[in-house]
Motif scaffolding. Structure first.
Motif, PDB file in Angstrom:
ATOM      1  N   ILE A 125      31.650-135.611  53.036  1.00  0.00           N
ATOM      2  CA  ILE A 125      32.282-134.634  52.231  1.00  0.00           C
ATOM      3  C   ILE A 125      32.806-133.388  53.141  1.00  0.00           C
ATOM      4  O   ILE A 125      33.940-133.031  52.981  1.00  0.00           O
ATOM      5  CB  ILE A 125      31.240-134.016  51.240  1.00  0.00           C
ATOM      6  CG1 ILE A 125      30.671-135.171  50.527  1.00  0.00           C
ATOM      7  CG2 ILE A 125      31.708-132.878  50.732  1.00  0.00           C
ATOM      8  CD1 ILE A 125      29.277-134.655  49.697  1.00  0.00           C
ATOM      9  N   GLY A 126      32.277-133.112  54.236  1.00  0.00           N
ATOM     10  CA  GLY A 126      32.829-132.124  55.152  1.00  0.00           C
ATOM     11  C   GLY A 126      34.162-132.633  55.676  1.00  0.00           C
ATOM     12  O   GLY A 126      34.954-131.559  55.927  1.00  0.00           O
ATOM     13  N   LEU A 127      34.047-133.882  56.145  1.00  0.00           N
ATOM     14  CA  LEU A 127      35.321-134.294  56.547  1.00  0.00           C
ATOM     15  C   LEU A 127      36.567-134.402  55.701  1.00  0.00           C
ATOM     16  O   LEU A 127      37.589-133.961  56.212  1.00  0.00           O
ATOM     17  CB  LEU A 127      34.874-135.853  57.155  1.00  0.00           C
ATOM     18  CG  LEU A 127      36.250-136.322  57.786  1.00  0.00           C
ATOM     19  CD1 LEU A 127      36.502-135.809  59.032  1.00  0.00           C
ATOM     20  CD2 LEU A 127      35.915-137.983  57.904  1.00  0.00           C
ATOM     21  N   GLY A 128      36.168-134.546  54.450  1.00  0.00           N
ATOM     22  CA  GLY A 128      37.219-134.378  53.401  1.00  0.00           C
ATOM     23  C   GLY A 128      37.501-132.996  53.347  1.00  0.00           C
ATOM     24  O   GLY A 128      38.923-132.774  53.231  1.00  0.00           O
ATOM     25  N   VAL A 129      36.939-131.929  53.607  1.00  0.00           N
ATOM     26  CA  VAL A 129      37.334-130.616  53.583  1.00  0.00           C
ATOM     27  C   VAL A 129      38.134-130.411  54.712  1.00  0.00           C
ATOM     28  O   VAL A 129      39.356-129.659  54.802  1.00  0.00           O
ATOM     29  CB  VAL A 129      35.946-129.536  53.660  1.00  0.00           C
ATOM     30  CG1 VAL A 129      36.590-128.216  53.638  1.00  0.00           C
ATOM     31  CG2 VAL A 129      35.198-129.691  52.303  1.00  0.00           C
TER      32      VAL A 129
ATOM     33  N   PHE B 102      32.860-131.516  66.587  1.00  0.00           N
ATOM     34  CA  PHE B 102      32.984-130.071  67.365  1.00  0.00           C
ATOM     35  C   PHE B 102      34.339-129.874  67.740  1.00  0.00           C
ATOM     36  O   PHE B 102      34.784-128.830  67.705  1.00  0.00           O
ATOM     37  CB  PHE B 102      31.970-130.315  68.763  1.00  0.00           C
ATOM     38  CG  PHE B 102      31.976-129.180  69.501  1.00  0.00           C
ATOM     39  CD1 PHE B 102      31.520-127.993  69.338  1.00  0.00           C
ATOM     40  CD2 PHE B 102      33.091-129.094  70.648  1.00  0.00           C
ATOM     41  CE1 PHE B 102      31.474-126.866  70.090  1.00  0.00           C
ATOM     42  CE2 PHE B 102      33.182-128.073  71.431  1.00  0.00           C
ATOM     43  CZ  PHE B 102      32.436-126.822  71.049  1.00  0.00           C
ATOM     44  N   LEU B 103      35.048-130.908  68.168  1.00  0.00           N
ATOM     45  CA  LEU B 103      36.594-130.648  68.669  1.00  0.00           C
ATOM     46  C   LEU B 103      37.254-130.244  67.262  1.00  0.00           C
ATOM     47  O   LEU B 103      38.000-129.146  67.504  1.00  0.00           O
ATOM     48  CB  LEU B 103      36.942-131.986  69.294  1.00  0.00           C
ATOM     49  CG  LEU B 103      36.554-132.282  70.600  1.00  0.00           C
ATOM     50  CD1 LEU B 103      37.186-133.601  71.112  1.00  0.00           C
ATOM     51  CD2 LEU B 103      36.895-131.469  71.566  1.00  0.00           C
ATOM     52  N   PHE B 104      36.966-130.836  66.244  1.00  0.00           N
ATOM     53  CA  PHE B 104      37.808-130.584  65.004  1.00  0.00           C
ATOM     54  C   PHE B 104      37.358-129.131  64.488  1.00  0.00           C
ATOM     55  O   PHE B 104      38.210-128.373  64.139  1.00  0.00           O
ATOM     56  CB  PHE B 104      37.300-131.752  63.958  1.00  0.00           C
ATOM     57  CG  PHE B 104      38.354-131.744  62.641  1.00  0.00           C
ATOM     58  CD1 PHE B 104      39.367-130.997  62.638  1.00  0.00           C
ATOM     59  CD2 PHE B 104      38.080-132.743  61.728  1.00  0.00           C
ATOM     60  CE1 PHE B 104      40.236-130.920  61.401  1.00  0.00           C
ATOM     61  CE2 PHE B 104      39.124-132.771  60.626  1.00  0.00           C
ATOM     62  CZ  PHE B 104      40.124-131.903  60.573  1.00  0.00           C
TER      63      PHE B 104
ATOM     64  N   PHE C 284      39.733-121.767  65.750  1.00  0.00           N
ATOM     65  CA  PHE C 284      40.452-121.122  66.851  1.00  0.00           C
ATOM     66  C   PHE C 284      41.884-120.958  66.112  1.00  0.00           C
ATOM     67  O   PHE C 284      42.349-120.020  66.082  1.00  0.00           O
ATOM     68  CB  PHE C 284      40.895-122.000  68.023  1.00  0.00           C
ATOM     69  CG  PHE C 284      41.726-121.202  69.014  1.00  0.00           C
ATOM     70  CD1 PHE C 284      41.357-120.317  69.688  1.00  0.00           C
ATOM     71  CD2 PHE C 284      43.195-121.441  69.291  1.00  0.00           C
ATOM     72  CE1 PHE C 284      41.762-119.620  70.698  1.00  0.00           C
ATOM     73  CE2 PHE C 284      43.671-120.930  70.098  1.00  0.00           C
ATOM     74  CZ  PHE C 284      43.212-119.896  71.079  1.00  0.00           C
ATOM     75  N   SER C 285      41.989-121.863  65.129  1.00  0.00           N
ATOM     76  CA  SER C 285      43.108-121.367  64.020  1.00  0.00           C
ATOM     77  C   SER C 285      42.957-120.137  63.248  1.00  0.00           C
ATOM     78  O   SER C 285      43.867-119.597  62.869  1.00  0.00           O
ATOM     79  CB  SER C 285      43.407-122.501  63.015  1.00  0.00           C
ATOM     80  OG  SER C 285      43.540-123.843  63.828  1.00  0.00           O
TER      81      SER C 285
ATOM     82  N   ILE D 149      36.637-123.744  56.879  1.00  0.00           N
ATOM     83  CA  ILE D 149      36.768-125.387  57.399  1.00  0.00           C
ATOM     84  C   ILE D 149      35.982-125.594  58.345  1.00  0.00           C
ATOM     85  O   ILE D 149      35.321-126.389  58.517  1.00  0.00           O
ATOM     86  CB  ILE D 149      38.375-125.620  57.590  1.00  0.00           C
ATOM     87  CG1 ILE D 149      39.191-125.544  56.443  1.00  0.00           C
ATOM     88  CG2 ILE D 149      38.534-127.075  58.159  1.00  0.00           C
ATOM     89  CD1 ILE D 149      40.690-125.745  56.552  1.00  0.00           C
ATOM     90  N   ALA D 150      35.853-124.837  59.401  1.00  0.00           N
ATOM     91  CA  ALA D 150      35.182-124.908  60.680  1.00  0.00           C
ATOM     92  C   ALA D 150      33.593-124.785  60.295  1.00  0.00           C
ATOM     93  O   ALA D 150      33.059-125.664  61.050  1.00  0.00           O
ATOM     94  CB  ALA D 150      35.422-123.875  61.736  1.00  0.00           C
ATOM     95  N   ILE D 151      33.482-124.086  59.402  1.00  0.00           N
ATOM     96  CA  ILE D 151      31.829-123.987  59.184  1.00  0.00           C
ATOM     97  C   ILE D 151      31.406-125.360  58.397  1.00  0.00           C
ATOM     98  O   ILE D 151      30.330-126.159  58.730  1.00  0.00           O
ATOM     99  CB  ILE D 151      31.513-122.801  58.118  1.00  0.00           C
ATOM    100  CG1 ILE D 151      31.580-121.405  58.984  1.00  0.00           C
ATOM    101  CG2 ILE D 151      30.044-123.064  57.458  1.00  0.00           C
ATOM    102  CD1 ILE D 151      31.893-120.109  58.042  1.00  0.00           C
TER     103      ILE D 151
END
Length: 528
Positions: A285-289, A349-351, A357-358, A490-492
């Protein structure tokens, strides 16, 4: 019915026909996901050609997504009834026909109908490809299949805006539908060759869970429309949106009750009792976000703040796409030596780092500044999708592959839909919030305000024009701050997904499959 975690008969090594069927199905899933994003960069041109307003034109995308989310849970059941070969070829042909009809649409209503047809066919291709990977490949070979599937889920959304913008700028919006024809023919041919003929089981139609189908379709369909259109209609302030929300909630509750009360449900929700599948699905689900939210927020920022056109936006986003083609093949190799959980957590973590950073945007932060961030995303996404799919499905027996595929893919799509709805609301509400804060400093007693007004008045010749430009600049700064908040959200969400992955159990070491005998080679393995 086999329960999650109980092994079934060993899956033999895939034959050449199996690989052709897999590649053809994955090609179909790639085109289906590509068609979600490719149209966004051409939406203005299509709206103009069909004499549609922005609000009306939004249904061109919404109709596809509603049809897609309804068909995903039905794909496994329809595959069983029609036989895998008949079902796969049928939806492939329907996808090509619907694409041609979309290019010939004469008004908005016809386009919406043809896009819904395209969504039904395309949506069925996604879980079908995922199911083939689980049923055709033994555990030792499955990372290769998931790596290929990762191209559909991460690479397709990244290059969709680029291809759509280029085709629209150079040839016209019709060509975003024409490009489906050749891949569609290859897909249908490959599936026809690679899958065995099998008799349909039409008798299962008499035993169908039609109350489950009705509640699922009503619940997911209304939820998708609510999420897609809610922001434009001011959410619960609109009676129509409130009605959709109530119907969706009641329908989905009824669907869950029906599925848990049946011994042979349409979608086996009991799979969520299996630890890895539960945490893998939550992480999904988080990946979809992250996937769909990034592809939503970044183009809006570049268009609104930096005044980029569709082609320029596509050129920025492609930096998230093309490097993945080099990284994805290396992930299955890396999984032989490193715990899949660590690879997946590193990818998240990289994503998440790239998304956080964005959230450091300013007026000078444009396309060139995004290149390094996009490359970080390009490294992170394949490291997430391949091992996470393996982690989530490691303990799922082949007989439950259809339900697992439906649940896993639909949760990622819902995560994306919920994420986009939340991000659109944040961009609007936080921009208003920051504007009110900044406006408090626009007073005659503020030395910075006086100095800025004097400068703008000298440049523009009158105080009214100077004040109007200053107001526009304040609105722009408020919007930039809202975009920062959106990227931070998105990062959260990706950070939560990283935690869920670390809560999964390690993948059991696959047992090397025995070489196929002459008899096994001549006889194709059973299909889902």
């Amino acid at each position: 019915m086999a329960e999650a975690g109980i092994p079934e008969q060993e899956i033999p090594p895939p034959s050449r026909r199996d690989w052709i069927a897999l590649l053809s199905a994955i090609l179909g899933a790639f085109m289906a996901i590509l068609d979600i994003q490719i149209i966004n960069s051409s939406l203005k041109d299509i709206q103009g050609a069909l004499s549609a307003t922005i609000e009306e034109g939004s249904w061109i995308s919404t109709s596809y997504l509603v049809a897609e989310i309804i068909i995903i849970p039905l794909a496994a059941w329809l595959t069983t009834i029609m036989s895998p070969r008949r079902f796969a070829v049928t939806i492939s042909v329907l996808f090509v026909i619907a694409s041609l009809l979309c290019s010939m649409a004469w008004n908005l209503q016809s386009m919406i109908i043809f896009r819904a047809m395209q969504g039904l066919a395309g949506g069925a291709l996604i879980p079908f490809a995922f199911t083939l990977i689980l049923t055709k490949l033994p555990p030792a070979s499955r990372p290769k299949g998931m790596a290929m599937f990762a191209i559909t889920a991460t690479f397709a959304p990244s290059i969709g805006p680029t291809i759509g913008g280029w085709l629209t700028e150079n040839y016209g919006w019709e060509y975003i539908f024409y490009i489906n024809i050749v891949p569609g023919i290859l897909m249908a041919s490959g599936l026809m060759y690679g899958l065995d003929k099998a008799a349909p089981r039409w008798d299962l139609l008499r035993k169908g869970d039609y109350w489950g189908i009705a509640t699922m379709a009503a619940g997911l369909g209304c939820l998708q429309v609510f999420l897609e259109e809610g922001h434009r209609e001011d959410w619960f302030e609109s009676s129509s949106m409130l009605t959709l929300a109530v119907i969706s909630f009641i329908s989905l509750v009824c669907f869950v009750i029906l599925q848990l009360s049946k011994p042979d449900p349409l979608v086996n929700l009991r799979l969520l009792k299996e630890r890895n599948f539960l945490f893998g699905s939550l992480a999904n689900i988080g990946l979809g976000v992250g996937l769909y939210g990034t592809v939503f927020v970044l183009p809006v920022y570049l268009a609104q703040i930096q005044d980029y056109n569709a082609l320029q936006i596509g050129q920025v986003i492609m930096w998230m796409g093309f490097p993945q083609l080099l990284i994805i093949p290396m992930v299955p190799i890396l999984m032989k030596f490193v715990d899949a959980r660590l690879i997946c957590a590193t990818g998240f973590f990289l994503f998440a780092f790239a998304s956080f950073f964005s959230g450091s945007l300013n007026l000078d932060f444009a396309g060139d500044q995004f290149i390094a961030i996009q490359i970080f995303r390009a490294f992170g996404q394949p490291m997430v999708l391949v091992p996470m799919s393996i982690l989530a499905t490691a303990m799922i027996p082949p007989s439950q592959a259809g339900s697992a595929s439906s649940l896993y893919n639909i949760l990622r799509n819902l995560g994306g839909a919920i994420g986009i709805a939340a991000l659109a609301t944040i961009l609007d509400s936080r921009a208003k919030h920051y504007y009110e804060i900044l406006r408090e400093n626009i007073t005659p007693g503020n030395a910075a305000f006086t100095e800025r007004m004097d400068l703008l008045t000298a440049q523009l010749g009158n105080e009214h024009s100077a004040f109007q430009m200053l107001s526009n600049q304040v609105h722009q700064q408020a919007s930039i701050m809202a975009f920062n908040d959106a990227f931070h959200l998105i990062a959260i969400m990706l950070g939560f997904s990283m935690v869920f992955v670390l809560l999964t159990k390690a993948i059991p070491k696959p047992v090397a499959a025995k070489p196929a005998t002459a008899d096994e080679t001549s006889a194709e393995p059973a299909h889902p």
